[in-house]
Design a protein around this motif. Structure first.
Motif, mmCIF file in Angstrom:
data_model
loop_
_atom_site.group_PDB
_atom_site.id
_atom_site.type_symbol
_atom_site.label_atom_id
_atom_site.label_comp_id
_atom_site.label_asym_id
_atom_site.label_seq_id
_atom_site.Cartn_x
_atom_site.Cartn_y
_atom_site.Cartn_z
ATOM 1 N N PRO C 206 -66.389 86.094 133.603
ATOM 2 C CA PRO C 206 -65.217 85.212 133.432
ATOM 3 C C PRO C 206 -65.590 83.790 133.009
ATOM 4 C CG PRO C 206 -65.538 85.806 135.742
ATOM 5 C CD PRO C 206 -66.434 86.688 134.938
ATOM 6 N N ILE C 207 -66.698 83.256 133.531
ATOM 7 C CA ILE C 207 -67.086 81.892 133.144
ATOM 8 C C ILE C 207 -67.300 81.816 131.633
ATOM 9 C CG2 ILE C 207 -68.926 80.158 133.261
ATOM 10 C CD1 ILE C 207 -69.318 80.825 136.153
ATOM 11 N N THR C 208 -67.990 82.819 131.095
ATOM 12 C CA THR C 208 -68.298 82.814 129.659
ATOM 13 C C THR C 208 -67.037 82.915 128.817
ATOM 14 O OG1 THR C 208 -70.397 83.849 130.133
ATOM 15 C CG2 THR C 208 -69.626 83.953 127.865
ATOM 16 N N ILE C 209 -66.143 83.821 129.222
ATOM 17 C CA ILE C 209 -64.910 83.987 128.444
ATOM 18 C C ILE C 209 -64.106 82.686 128.476
ATOM 19 C CG2 ILE C 209 -62.796 85.361 128.182
ATOM 20 C CD1 ILE C 209 -65.308 87.018 127.747
ATOM 21 N N LEU C 210 -64.057 82.073 129.647
ATOM 22 C CA LEU C 210 -63.357 80.793 129.759
ATOM 23 C C LEU C 210 -63.997 79.752 128.855
ATOM 24 C CD1 LEU C 210 -62.509 80.356 133.551
ATOM 25 C CD2 LEU C 210 -60.937 80.578 131.614
ATOM 26 N N ALA C 211 -65.322 79.748 128.837
ATOM 27 C CA ALA C 211 -66.031 78.770 128.004
ATOM 28 C C ALA C 211 -65.665 78.968 126.535
ATOM 29 C CB ALA C 211 -67.540 78.884 128.205
ATOM 30 N N ALA C 212 -65.586 80.235 126.113
ATOM 31 C CA ALA C 212 -65.251 80.518 124.712
ATOM 32 C C ALA C 212 -63.859 79.978 124.386
ATOM 33 C CB ALA C 212 -65.323 82.013 124.435
ATOM 34 N N PHE C 213 -62.919 80.224 125.314
ATOM 35 C CA PHE C 213 -61.569 79.713 125.076
ATOM 36 C C PHE C 213 -61.562 78.190 125.073
ATOM 37 C CE2 PHE C 213 -60.059 83.989 125.733
ATOM 38 C CZ PHE C 213 -58.916 84.030 124.945
ATOM 39 N N ALA C 214 -62.332 77.608 125.979
ATOM 40 C CA ALA C 214 -62.372 76.147 126.055
ATOM 41 C C ALA C 214 -62.894 75.556 124.749
ATOM 42 C CB ALA C 214 -63.235 75.713 127.228
ATOM 43 N N VAL C 215 -63.953 76.165 124.227
ATOM 44 C CA VAL C 215 -64.514 75.654 122.971
ATOM 45 C C VAL C 215 -63.474 75.777 121.851
ATOM 46 C CG1 VAL C 215 -66.215 76.131 121.164
ATOM 47 C CG2 VAL C 215 -66.922 76.054 123.555
ATOM 48 N N TRP C 216 -62.791 76.911 121.863
ATOM 49 C CA TRP C 216 -61.779 77.131 120.826
ATOM 50 C C TRP C 216 -60.690 76.070 120.907
ATOM 51 C CZ3 TRP C 216 -56.860 80.180 121.562
ATOM 52 C CH2 TRP C 216 -56.177 80.314 120.351
ATOM 53 N N ILE C 217 -60.217 75.821 122.133
ATOM 54 C CA ILE C 217 -59.128 74.854 122.302
ATOM 55 C C ILE C 217 -59.604 73.450 121.943
ATOM 56 C CG2 ILE C 217 -57.704 73.712 124.056
ATOM 57 C CD1 ILE C 217 -57.389 76.534 125.320
ATOM 58 N N ILE C 218 -60.790 73.094 122.407
ATOM 59 C CA ILE C 218 -61.300 71.750 122.100
ATOM 60 C C ILE C 218 -61.374 71.554 120.581
ATOM 61 C CG2 ILE C 218 -63.359 70.291 122.135
ATOM 62 C CD1 ILE C 218 -63.862 71.275 124.959
ATOM 63 N N LEU C 219 -61.907 72.567 119.905
ATOM 64 C CA LEU C 219 -62.111 72.409 118.463
ATOM 65 C C LEU C 219 -60.793 72.397 117.704
ATOM 66 C CD1 LEU C 219 -65.271 74.542 117.694
ATOM 67 C CD2 LEU C 219 -65.028 72.073 117.494
ATOM 68 N N SER C 220 -59.838 73.203 118.142
ATOM 69 C CA SER C 220 -58.662 73.357 117.286
ATOM 70 C C SER C 220 -57.457 72.555 117.747
ATOM 71 C CB SER C 220 -58.289 74.842 117.182
ATOM 72 O OG SER C 220 -57.912 75.319 118.453
ATOM 73 N N LYS C 221 -57.423 72.118 118.982
ATOM 74 C CA LYS C 221 -56.173 71.542 119.452
ATOM 75 C C LYS C 221 -56.294 70.140 120.034
ATOM 76 C CE LYS C 221 -53.998 75.981 120.354
ATOM 77 N NZ LYS C 221 -53.733 76.164 118.904
ATOM 78 N N THR C 222 -57.473 69.591 120.057
ATOM 79 C CA THR C 222 -57.585 68.276 120.690
ATOM 80 C C THR C 222 -58.022 67.207 119.701
ATOM 81 O OG1 THR C 222 -59.895 68.497 121.272
ATOM 82 C CG2 THR C 222 -58.302 69.386 122.846
ATOM 83 N N LYS C 223 -57.814 65.974 120.161
ATOM 84 C CA LYS C 223 -58.236 64.817 119.394
ATOM 85 C C LYS C 223 -59.747 64.852 119.207
ATOM 86 C CE LYS C 223 -58.902 60.567 121.092
ATOM 87 N NZ LYS C 223 -58.676 59.252 121.677
ATOM 88 N N LEU C 224 -60.443 65.238 120.283
ATOM 89 C CA LEU C 224 -61.906 65.294 120.196
ATOM 90 C C LEU C 224 -62.329 66.261 119.097
ATOM 91 C CD1 LEU C 224 -64.658 64.516 121.387
ATOM 92 C CD2 LEU C 224 -64.452 66.479 122.909
ATOM 93 N N GLY C 225 -61.706 67.450 119.105
ATOM 94 C CA GLY C 225 -62.038 68.447 118.092
ATOM 95 C C GLY C 225 -61.728 67.935 116.691
ATOM 96 N N TYR C 226 -60.595 67.240 116.581
ATOM 97 C CA TYR C 226 -60.207 66.679 115.292
ATOM 98 C C TYR C 226 -61.285 65.726 114.792
ATOM 99 C CZ TYR C 226 -57.471 63.923 111.939
ATOM 100 O OH TYR C 226 -57.019 63.281 110.807
ATOM 101 N N GLU C 227 -61.738 64.863 115.693
ATOM 102 C CA GLU C 227 -62.764 63.887 115.316
ATOM 103 C C GLU C 227 -64.074 64.577 114.970
ATOM 104 O OE1 GLU C 227 -63.745 60.693 117.805
ATOM 105 O OE2 GLU C 227 -61.788 59.732 117.700
ATOM 106 N N LEU C 228 -64.469 65.517 115.826
ATOM 107 C CA LEU C 228 -65.771 66.155 115.636
ATOM 108 C C LEU C 228 -65.806 66.933 114.323
ATOM 109 C CD1 LEU C 228 -66.695 67.387 119.227
ATOM 110 C CD2 LEU C 228 -67.324 65.279 118.059
#
Lengths: 518, 371, 365
Positions: C206-228
């Motif tokens: 579960p930790i890994t699956i959560l991490a994958a979703f977290a990375v996806w959300i950070i990259l596609s839906k956040t300001k941080l992801g937008y900047e990066l």
């Protein structure tokens, strides 16, 4: 001339049709290039000039139509075929190796090699010197490309074609990077080449140059072949009407300026150069007031780019200061300058202005994404607001693209990319608008639009700093002209009272005034 | 290599004729699992593999080897279980790395025979978590053989000095117990021979490479040794002979092999006659003896056997020096036989302690690990 | 149909499948060349992996083992793709993984920490190493690939040295985790029962699956992801937009390193394997992450499936029949298939070209 040739024409492209998904790039286009003539190809961006040349170079295959060389039909399947037929091209952006000498660049790819695999440079040098004498192309074969002027680089490109015994020479927008004096020299070279029997295709949208040098001119508009005229029988107005499909107003309509308070004040600014050890901008001072357009004119590479980098914060200053609205922003970050009212239409829209792989809507918020209207406190983007904002700008500034806000910036035309940047920067409602070559590479229609926007900003009481290399633009748009030469401001001119010739003298460094505080 | 194979075949014939003439119809199926190495490691895995294969071919038994997916206990267990799943009922495992895998499977699969080589009591009890009191009673389907390496190490050291070498070197693989026993035995043997000869100029340099294979660093280290006068190096650890051999070949030095008779491979790589002798332990003999026992229903498990000398005849013992030893007048085959007899009779005792360096009168320069 | 084919996600998926099939085909050809007799059976075994076992219970247990190793692979590929999206090629993932292994095992074996602090310490260690690469890149303009490779070796040998303090005396392996400090073992949350009591299947899943979703959300839906991503796509434009480039580079590599560190902790704290303190090569997990990231179309959720596939093939390699092939062949076959996975982008481009050509022809009619 045709007496010695099998056909009147060196190259004929007959009834060429080339389609791309959704558009017809060339629709039954015919282009006939006579032996020893200078033939201009005129058209707006997107008119199909590049496609037509790509077909001639074998980069694309036309669906319909034929190509004839000396009256015989030929197949050009790739650029090697084109080279074999003696077709050569000087590209807009030179394809030279900076750290090689002129001679090395000329012989590159066709190096004369002796029996043991050693270069035989002596013959090559003789041939180059011979060619350069014959056509009046002055170069120093042993100078390195990085050390010589743009004009000499261009001559190197021309010698490359001649060295390969090319008969058909294509010049793609060759004057864009030259000073008025260099342009005159180039035209003389082109005339010499034609006189020696070379056939020249001259791609341009600068009507004056076409009138000056070309024998005939073929015009394309929206992929269609409009016609071919003898330049001696036509006028600039007629050509531009053929090109745009309507009468174009070359002059920017504007009321007299009403300058207000000083908004941007640059004092004793010095900026280092990235390419050499000297400073690119040397102790420059000037002011821009509300309600005026100040233009920095000059030939490319005289410190204008670095001047802009210094003002906008992309590069640090060596010395000097910048005040905006009376506040010292010399050491402020780019973000700080942007937030406190500076907009910047960058010189290179692909390098700085856009994230090409981002959608249009993401590009629209490039300078404002962090504002609370686009980002929630915890860091998530407000996608709905972004979409609405982007749709609004697209509508308001007439940015055209395939899929609206979702279009990838890369897939948009240059003009629409520029419109998007202008929409973004103007919508920020800035105090100072720094516009660097905002019309570079755009067609007449787009240029007209952008000039109107700049004037509108001025009339709305903004301070506009325009950096331009285009003489027409420099003469038409601004209220004041500052000429930059080798990193210094060498003259302040009133566009209403000066002439292109006088401007050219300042730009070439032949004339200078002491301008300490413009 | 040829010598080695022919030796194997001889032993194989011996066993096949002697004890299991009728193997047809046996339900015995043999699987070998490799440790972190491969069956081409010219050491443990290869010896075990070739012994198993030769035995099974002779006896007409099914044989296959398995290589775990990674160097991990879990994957070694998987390989054991896979072999069992595929129907193999005798599992042969070479090397100490198998301790945890054995502990994890041996009790669950009580009808499978586990034959381990060089897995010590300490390894097993530690894997079981009972190393404090050694209270784990080994199940009857487990047999492990460990060897008294100090004895053959002693023989090699003794032989080297007797053969006239004065400046000796010991290049161990890693300082694991088996290697240390080899090394300390070697030191004791050299010391004894020096005392017999009354030679006062015998000396030993002693180092571990901290890995079981040679590389450029270790070769450079060996170059220094040989350049400074070292005449012979006991390359004690799997493939580490390559560094000693390469360095020796440059200056006409000599090496001593380990575990199996390495003369053939070392000579082939670095020059005929470069290998003076090899300190051998009877891996192949153990494999034959135990597989034969299983085949004949005489398998006795539930123990970790400490194998060493069983008689005066070197070939019957589980530790020896190689038959290919370069015997000479100063140390003849008969001298060797006499030495073995004395050791078996207890006239010569060799300390197997590994926590303290042996007390000897010749100078030994302990240089720790190369890396 | 054509419209479906033009969809990026569909293209990525098809390209991945083509790569896999090509890899298997080439693997099969290699086997045929070496020994035609066992080729068919062996390639089928590689693909079947745990299905080669006879009993369903054993199959589940082996599936559990594959899963246990898939989790760190997913995290390594997330580590790679996260930095890749920002225009950085974090080859240092391999070394950051090693740092994570070192931190988690040292904390568990030497200091007796519980599993959670051990995991966090590993995350910190990976992030720390990533930060070094980031600092070098941001302030000294040292190419992250160069410094990453160097740090991989430094990390490996430092780990060997440090973990020697907690290794068994008689072997090069670290102490048994379950004997020395059982509370450092990752909790199984009952997942072990699903896989025939395979205690290697743990909370890591579960930790890994959560991490994958977290990375996806950070990259596609956040300001941080937008900047990066802006920085990654066009760092000049990011600078022009006033984004803090250096901070973003450092942060990216720190996050990337944290993921790699987490990967190692989630493997070594299952007790699946012990660290071998004399290993002279960096574990391949970090490098396989590269293949997994590309095979997964550089999408965080794609990485989950591609990583499973790659681990599946890697594990399946051991079932190449050793009667016909030497065991090294299993590595060759898995490597061939994984290698071909790197061609995803190439295949995707080729597909696009073919599609464009077809359209062009269609347009011409």
């Amino acid at each position: 001339m045709s007496g010695t040739h099998a056909s009147e024409y060196a190259i004929e492209m007959l009834h060429i049709t080339k389609r791309f998904p959704g558009i017809i790039a060339n629709d039954d286009v015919t282009l006939q290039l006579r032996h020893g003539e200078i033939h201009a190809l005129l058209g707006e961006n997107g008119a199909g000039k590049s496609t037509l040349m790509s077909v001639l170079f074998g980069l694309y295959q036309a669906e319909e139509g034929t190509i004839k060389k000396d009256g015989k039909e030929v197949k050009i399947n790739n650029p090697n075929d084109a080279n074999a037929l003696g077709i050569g091209m000087v590209h807009q952006h030179f394809k030279l190796v900076e750290c090689f000498t002129v001679l090395d660049n000329i012989i590159m790819g066709v190096e004369p090699v002796g029996a043991l695999g050693f270069l035989q440079k002596k013959q090559a040098r003789e041939k180059v010197l011979e060619l350069s004498r014959k056509y009046g192309l002055q170069v120093d074969p042993d100078a390195k490309i990085e050390d010589i002027t743009v004009g000499m680089q261009q001559r190197t490109e021309i010698l490359k074609m001649l060295y390969r015994d090319n008969e058909i020479l294509i010049f793609d927008e060759p004057t864009a990077v030259l000073t008025p004096q260099e342009i005159e020299e180039l035209m003389q070279i082109m005339r010499n080449l034609a006189a020696e029997g070379k056939s020249i295709l001259f791609i341009s949208h600068k009507l004056a140059e076409i009138m000056a040098v070309a024998d005939r001119c073929s015009v394309l508009r929206k992929g269609k072949y409009i016609g071919t005229v003898e330049t001696k029988d036509t006028t600039m107005e007629e050509l531009s009407a053929m090109m745009v499909g309507r009468n174009v107003n070359f002059h920017v309509e504007k009321k007299p300026a009403v300058p207000g308070d000083v908004v941007l004040e640059v004092s004793h600014m010095t900026v280092a150069s990235k390419v050499h050890n000297n400073n690119a901008v040397k102790d420059v001072s000037f002011k821009v007031r509300r309600g005026e357009i100040v233009c920095i004119a000059g030939i490319d590479g005289n410190g204008q780019s670095e001047l802009v980098y210094g003002i906008t914060g992309l590069e640090p200053l060596v010395s000097g200061s910048i005040l905006m609205d009376g506040k010292d922003i010399t050491k402020s970050s780019i973000r700080k300058r942007s937030v406190s009212g500076m907009s910047h239409i960058p010189e290179d829209r692909h390098k700085h202005g856009l994230v090409l792989d981002y959608s249009l809507e993401y590009n629209m918020i490039l300078q404002t994404y962090f504002e609370s209207r686009f980002t929630k406190k915890i860091g998530f983007l407000r996608r709905k607001n972004i979409r609405e904002y982007s749709d609004k700008l697209i509508e308001q500034y007439d940015v055209r693209s395939g899929q609206g806000s979702l279009t990838t910036a890369r897939s948009m035309s240059g003009g629409n990319q520029q419109k998007a940047i202008i929409a973004r920067e103007i919508d920020k409602d800035p105090e100072v608008l720094v516009a660097v070559q905002p019309t570079r590479g755009l067609d007449v229609g787009a240029i007209e639009y952008i000039h109107k926007q700049l004037v509108a900003q001025r009339d709305a009481g903004k301070a506009v700093l325009l950096i331009s290399l285009e003489l027409d633009e420099v003469m038409d748009v601004p209220d004041r002209i500052l000429v930059m030469y080798e990193g210094e401001i060498v003259g302040e001119l009133d566009p209403k009272q000066t002439t292109q010739e006088e401007l050219g003298l300042y730009m070439a460094g032949a004339k200078r005034d002491e301008v300490k505080d413009a | 290599m040829k010598k080695f194979l022919s030796l194997l075949l001889t032993v194989a014939m011996l066993f096949s004729v002697a004890s299991f003439a009728v193997a047809e119809g046996s339900s015995m199926k043999v699987a070998m699992i490799t440790d972190y190495g491969d069956i081409t490691d010219q050491s443990f895995n290869q010896t075990t593999y070739e012994a198993c294969k030769a035995f099974c071919e002779t006896a007409g038994l099914d044989f296959q080897y398995y290589k775990p997916a990674s160097d991990s206990d879990t994957d070694r267990i998987s390989s054991i279980e896979k072999a069992i799943d595929d129907g193999y009922n005798v599992i042969v495992m070479p090397g100490y790395a198998f301790a945890a895998a054995i502990v994890g499977t041996v009790e669950e699969y009580s009808d499978i025979t586990f034959i381990a080589l060089d897995v010590s009591e300490y390894d097993l009890q530690a894997a079981k978590g009972t190393d404090a009191d050694f209270s784990w009673v080994y199940p009857s389907n487990l047999y492990s053989a460990v060897y008294q390496e100090e004895l053959c190490g002693y023989m090699a050291g003794y032989a080297a000095v007797k053969l006239g070498y004065k400046k000796l070197g010991f290049l161990g693989g890693m300082a694991v117990p088996a290697v240390v026993r080899y090394g300390y035995g070697f030191v004791q043997g050299a010391d004894a021979a020096a005392a017999e000869l009354g030679a006062s100029d015998v000396e030993i340099k002693y180092v571990y490479g901290n890995q079981f294979y040679g590389d450029a660093d270790i070769t450079a280290y060996m170059d220094t040794w040989y350049a400074n006068g070292t005449e012979i190096v006991f390359a004690c650890g799997g493939g580490i002979y390559s560094s000693a051999g390469e360095a020796a070949a440059k200056v006409g030095g000599k090496v001593i092999g380990v575990d199996v008779d390495q003369a053939a491979i070392i000579d082939a790589a670095y020059g005929e006659g470069i290998t003076v002798t090899s300190a051998m332990k009877g891996l192949a003999a153990t494999v034959y003896a135990e597989l034969a026992a299983v085949l004949n229903g005489e398998f006795e498990g539930g123990k970790v056997e400490n194998l060493g000398l069983v008689g005066d005849d070197p070939d019957a013992n589980f530790v020896q020096i190689a038959p290919s030893t370069q015997f000479a007048d100063s140390f003849t085959q008969d001298d060797y036989l006499a030495l073995v007899a004395k050791m078996f009779a207890g006239e010569i005792t060799v300390s197997n302690a590994i926590d303290v360096e042996p007390t000897v009168s010749i100078p030994v320069d302990y240089q720790g690990n190369i890396k | 149909m054509r419209k479906v084919l033009k969809n990026e996600a569909v293209q990525a998926f098809i390209a991945s499948v083509i790569c896999i099939l090509l890899g298997i085909l080439i693997g099969y050809i290699v086997l045929l060349f070496i020994n035609p007799a066992g080729a068919g059976e062996s390639i089928v075994n590689v693909i079947k992996n745990f299905f080669t076992w006879s009993r369903p219970a054993s199959q589940m247990k082996q599936l559990g083992n594959t899963l246990a190793k898939t989790m760190p692979l997913i995290l390594c590929s997330l580590s790679i793709l996260f930095s890749y999206k920002v225009g950085l090629f974090n080859i240092g993932t391999a070394g950051q993984y090693v740092a994570g292994a070192c931190a988690s095992l040292y904390a568990a074996l030497a200091w007796g920490w519980g599993w959670l602090p051990c995991v966090l310490f590993a995350v910190f260690a990976g992030a720390f190493l990533g930060t070094i690469t980031g600092l070098l890149k941001a302030y000294c303009n040292v190419n992250e690939v160069i410094s990453g490779i160097m740090l991989n070796w430094i990390s490996l040998y430092l780990t060997n040295t440090l973990l020697t303090n907690v290794k068994e005396t008689a072997s090069p392996y670290t102490l048994y985790l379950d004997k020395t400090n059982p509370k450092a073992l990752l909790p199984t949350l009952g997942l072990d029962t699903l896989f025939n009591k395979n205690a290697n299947v743990t909370i890591a899943v579960p930790i890994t699956i959560l991490a994958a979703f977290a990375v996806w959300i950070i990259l596609s839906k956040t300001k941080l992801g937008y900047e990066l991503k802006a920085t990654g796509n066009n760092k000049n434009a990011a600078k022009y937009a006033g984004m803090a480039q250096n901070r973003n580079i450092i942060m990216t590599l720190a996050i990337s390193g944290a993921l790699a560190g987490l990967a190692a902790a989630l493997l070594y704290l299952t007790g699946y394997m012990r660290w071998e303190c004399t290993q002279s090569s960096v574990p391949s997990m970090g490098f396989n992450g590269i293949a997994a990231a590309f095979l997964g179309g550089l999408h965080p959720l794609g990485a989950i499936f591609s990583s499973f596939f790659i681990q599946h093939i890697t594990d399946g390699g051991q079932y190449v029949n050793t009667n016909f092939y030497s065991s090294q062949i299993s590595d060759v076959i898995s490597s061939v298939i994984i290698y071909l996975c790197g061609f995803v982008l190439f295949i995707k481009l080729t597909m696009k070209k073919i599609l464009a050509n077809k359209e062009e022809k269609k347009g011409a009619k």
